[in-house]
Write a protein that holds these residues in place. Sequence first.
Motif, PDB file in Angstrom:
ATOM      1  N   LEU A  67       0.058  12.382  -0.041  1.00 48.28           N
ATOM      2  CA  LEU A  67       0.721  11.932   1.171  1.00 48.28           C
ATOM      3  C   LEU A  67       1.057  10.461   0.967  1.00 48.28           C
ATOM      4  O   LEU A  67       0.217   9.693   0.496  1.00 48.28           O
ATOM      5  N   PHE A  68       2.230  10.080   1.328  1.00 53.23           N
ATOM      6  CA  PHE A  68       2.702   8.762   0.940  1.00 53.23           C
ATOM      7  C   PHE A  68       2.322   7.700   1.962  1.00 53.23           C
ATOM      8  O   PHE A  68       3.046   7.409   2.904  1.00 53.23           O
ATOM      9  N   GLY A  69       1.131   7.139   1.745  1.00 55.36           N
ATOM     10  CA  GLY A  69       0.647   6.003   2.526  1.00 55.36           C
ATOM     11  C   GLY A  69       0.972   4.724   1.789  1.00 55.36           C
ATOM     12  O   GLY A  69       1.956   4.643   1.053  1.00 55.36           O
ATOM     13  N   GLN A  70       0.120   3.751   1.943  1.00 54.22           N
ATOM     14  CA  GLN A  70       0.370   2.442   1.328  1.00 54.22           C
ATOM     15  C   GLN A  70       0.438   2.548  -0.197  1.00 54.22           C
ATOM     16  O   GLN A  70       1.270   1.925  -0.847  1.00 54.22           O
ATOM     17  N   ASP A  71      -0.468   3.354  -0.771  1.00 61.04           N
ATOM     18  CA  ASP A  71      -0.474   3.524  -2.220  1.00 61.04           C
ATOM     19  C   ASP A  71       0.244   4.792  -2.658  1.00 61.04           C
ATOM     20  O   ASP A  71       0.444   5.015  -3.850  1.00 61.04           O
ATOM     21  N   GLY A  72       0.612   5.636  -1.686  1.00 58.82           N
ATOM     22  CA  GLY A  72       1.367   6.833  -2.014  1.00 58.82           C
ATOM     23  C   GLY A  72       0.564   7.978  -2.557  1.00 58.82           C
ATOM     24  O   GLY A  72       1.128   8.961  -3.025  1.00 58.82           O
ATOM     25  N   LEU A  73      -0.781   7.903  -2.521  1.00 59.97           N
ATOM     26  CA  LEU A  73      -1.602   8.952  -3.116  1.00 59.97           C
ATOM     27  C   LEU A  73      -2.693   9.432  -2.165  1.00 59.97           C
ATOM     28  O   LEU A  73      -3.728   9.922  -2.597  1.00 59.97           O
ATOM     29  N   ASP A  74      -2.470   9.280  -0.871  1.00 58.65           N
ATOM     30  CA  ASP A  74      -3.473   9.678   0.111  1.00 58.65           C
ATOM     31  C   ASP A  74      -3.575  11.199   0.177  1.00 58.65           C
ATOM     32  O   ASP A  74      -2.720  11.920  -0.337  1.00 58.65           O
ATOM     33  N   VAL A  75      -4.646  11.682   0.827  1.00 60.05           N
ATOM     34  CA  VAL A  75      -4.892  13.117   0.858  1.00 60.05           C
ATOM     35  C   VAL A  75      -5.415  13.537   2.224  1.00 60.05           C
ATOM     36  O   VAL A  75      -6.126  12.784   2.900  1.00 60.05           O
ATOM     37  N   VAL A 105      -1.178   9.543 -12.003  1.00 59.67           N
ATOM     38  CA  VAL A 105      -2.068   8.429 -12.360  1.00 59.67           C
ATOM     39  C   VAL A 105      -2.290   8.416 -13.864  1.00 59.67           C
ATOM     40  O   VAL A 105      -2.642   9.442 -14.456  1.00 59.67           O
ATOM     41  N   GLU A 106      -2.083   7.248 -14.471  1.00 58.67           N
ATOM     42  CA  GLU A 106      -2.365   7.082 -15.896  1.00 58.67           C
ATOM     43  C   GLU A 106      -3.479   6.067 -16.137  1.00 58.67           C
ATOM     44  O   GLU A 106      -4.073   6.036 -17.205  1.00 58.67           O
ATOM     45  N   LYS A 107      -3.746   5.234 -15.127  1.00 57.21           N
ATOM     46  CA  LYS A 107      -4.815   4.246 -15.252  1.00 57.21           C
ATOM     47  C   LYS A 107      -6.178   4.932 -15.215  1.00 57.21           C
ATOM     48  O   LYS A 107      -6.288   6.121 -14.936  1.00 57.21           O
ATOM     49  N   LYS A 108      -7.222   4.156 -15.457  1.00 59.65           N
ATOM     50  CA  LYS A 108      -8.574   4.707 -15.460  1.00 59.65           C
ATOM     51  C   LYS A 108      -9.197   4.749 -14.072  1.00 59.65           C
ATOM     52  O   LYS A 108     -10.315   5.219 -13.911  1.00 59.65           O
ATOM     53  N   HIS A 109      -8.456   4.256 -13.073  1.00 58.25           N
ATOM     54  CA  HIS A 109      -9.002   4.291 -11.713  1.00 58.25           C
ATOM     55  C   HIS A 109      -7.860   4.356 -10.711  1.00 58.25           C
ATOM     56  O   HIS A 109      -6.721   3.960 -11.000  1.00 58.25           O
ATOM     57  N   VAL A 110      -8.170   4.880  -9.525  1.00 59.52           N
ATOM     58  CA  VAL A 110      -7.191   4.950  -8.439  1.00 59.52           C
ATOM     59  C   VAL A 110      -7.961   4.958  -7.116  1.00 59.52           C
ATOM     60  O   VAL A 110      -9.078   5.482  -7.043  1.00 59.52           O
ATOM     61  N   THR A 111      -7.376   4.359  -6.088  1.00 63.63           N
ATOM     62  CA  THR A 111      -7.966   4.386  -4.757  1.00 63.63           C
ATOM     63  C   THR A 111      -7.161   5.326  -3.870  1.00 63.63           C
ATOM     64  O   THR A 111      -5.934   5.264  -3.835  1.00 63.63           O
ATOM     65  N   VAL A 112      -7.871   6.205  -3.188  1.00 66.27           N
ATOM     66  CA  VAL A 112      -7.244   7.211  -2.332  1.00 66.27           C
ATOM     67  C   VAL A 112      -7.762   7.037  -0.910  1.00 66.27           C
ATOM     68  O   VAL A 112      -8.966   6.826  -0.687  1.00 66.27           O
ATOM     69  N   GLN A 113      -6.875   7.124   0.068  1.00 69.46           N
ATOM     70  CA  GLN A 113      -7.264   7.023   1.469  1.00 69.46           C
ATOM     71  C   GLN A 113      -7.548   8.420   2.018  1.00 69.46           C
ATOM     72  O   GLN A 113      -6.739   9.334   1.871  1.00 69.46           O
ATOM     73  N   THR A 114      -8.717   8.576   2.648  1.00 69.16           N
ATOM     74  CA  THR A 114      -9.066   9.805   3.354  1.00 69.16           C
ATOM     75  C   THR A 114      -9.261   9.473   4.828  1.00 69.16           C
ATOM     76  O   THR A 114      -9.308   8.294   5.215  1.00 69.16           O
ATOM     77  N   ALA A 115      -9.416  10.493   5.657  1.00 72.21           N
ATOM     78  CA  ALA A 115      -9.678  10.258   7.073  1.00 72.21           C
ATOM     79  C   ALA A 115     -11.022   9.579   7.280  1.00 72.21           C
ATOM     80  O   ALA A 115     -11.262   8.950   8.313  1.00 72.21           O
ATOM     81  N   GLY A 116     -11.913   9.688   6.283  1.00 73.72           N
ATOM     82  CA  GLY A 116     -13.226   9.050   6.355  1.00 73.72           C
ATOM     83  C   GLY A 116     -13.277   7.706   5.651  1.00 73.72           C
ATOM     84  O   GLY A 116     -14.364   7.157   5.445  1.00 73.72           O
ATOM     85  N   GLY A 117     -12.118   7.166   5.290  1.00 77.43           N
ATOM     86  CA  GLY A 117     -12.069   5.859   4.648  1.00 77.43           C
ATOM     87  C   GLY A 117     -11.595   5.943   3.204  1.00 77.43           C
ATOM     88  O   GLY A 117     -11.456   7.038   2.637  1.00 77.43           O
TER      89      GLY A 117
END
Length: 300
Positions: A67-75, A105-117
């Motif tokens: 889902l396209f939020g600020q980072d475009g990778l929310d769920v 994602v090709e990097k070794k880390h990613v931040t994803v937004q959930t309803a719980g933070g």
Amino acid sequence: MIMKKAKGHGRKDEYMNITLEKYHGLGNDYLIYNPEHEPFPLTPERVRLICNRNFGVGADGILEGPLFGQDGLDVKIWNPDGSLAEKSGNGIRIYGKYLRDAGYVEKKHVTVQTAGGPVEIRFLTETGGKLTVSMGHLSFWSDEIPVTGKRREVIDETMVFHEIPYKCTCVSIGNPHCVIFLKEISGEIVSRIGRYSETAPCFPERINTTIMNVIDRTHIEIETYERGAGYTLASGTSCCAAAGVAYRLGLVDPKTYVQMPGGVMEIEILEDGTVLMTGEVRYVGRMILGDELSQQLKAL
């Protein structure tokens, strides 16, 4: 009659067949529903049919994203009963591997937004099959879980489910958990408790129920009955909750291995209270729904 092809899938618009990717984390299985590729949005009714193991594909939940939020990778995390979950440990790991597999994602880390933070995912292997997720902080405060009554930390309180009293510690890791220590644990026992504890009046947003036995300072075993899903072979947030409760009560070390029927998860609680969860994920395969099921879903 000319049939147009849906973008990127080679499907008939008349039927709009849905393609889902299936993964599991220690036996806890989820379907990926990518709204960028599919013909209509998910609804509770559609989720219930897709997750039905007799009339649909069958799953412990659906991960809708990216889902396209600020980072475009929310769920968005759907339970099989059509309700939404704030957070899912297995679901987040599965979603992370999907992002890797699908080339998001090709990097070794990613931040994803959930309803719980927000959660930070770190890939420990090139394939993304083993991941560490920073799950956030534990809270034992009643208004943050939530549990009814005056504001207090809900630790070792007696609660009655189906006329049977249990010593309970409740905690939030972005979603609510009730943890009960028992000398004997099994799927049958937790299901018997969970059927009543999930919707107990003291839990206004329902609750995930885990029964736990402490083996030693670095090993515990649990069984879990999930809110909106029922009995499950593995639960990432329940592992975090159980290890956090055992650590808070001084029964285990900061790093704990949690044994579930589906396998073992590693949980580490950092000095600032952040909970790290490390576990594996497996890809099951691509599910292309048939014309009749796709039409049923379209009609809902």
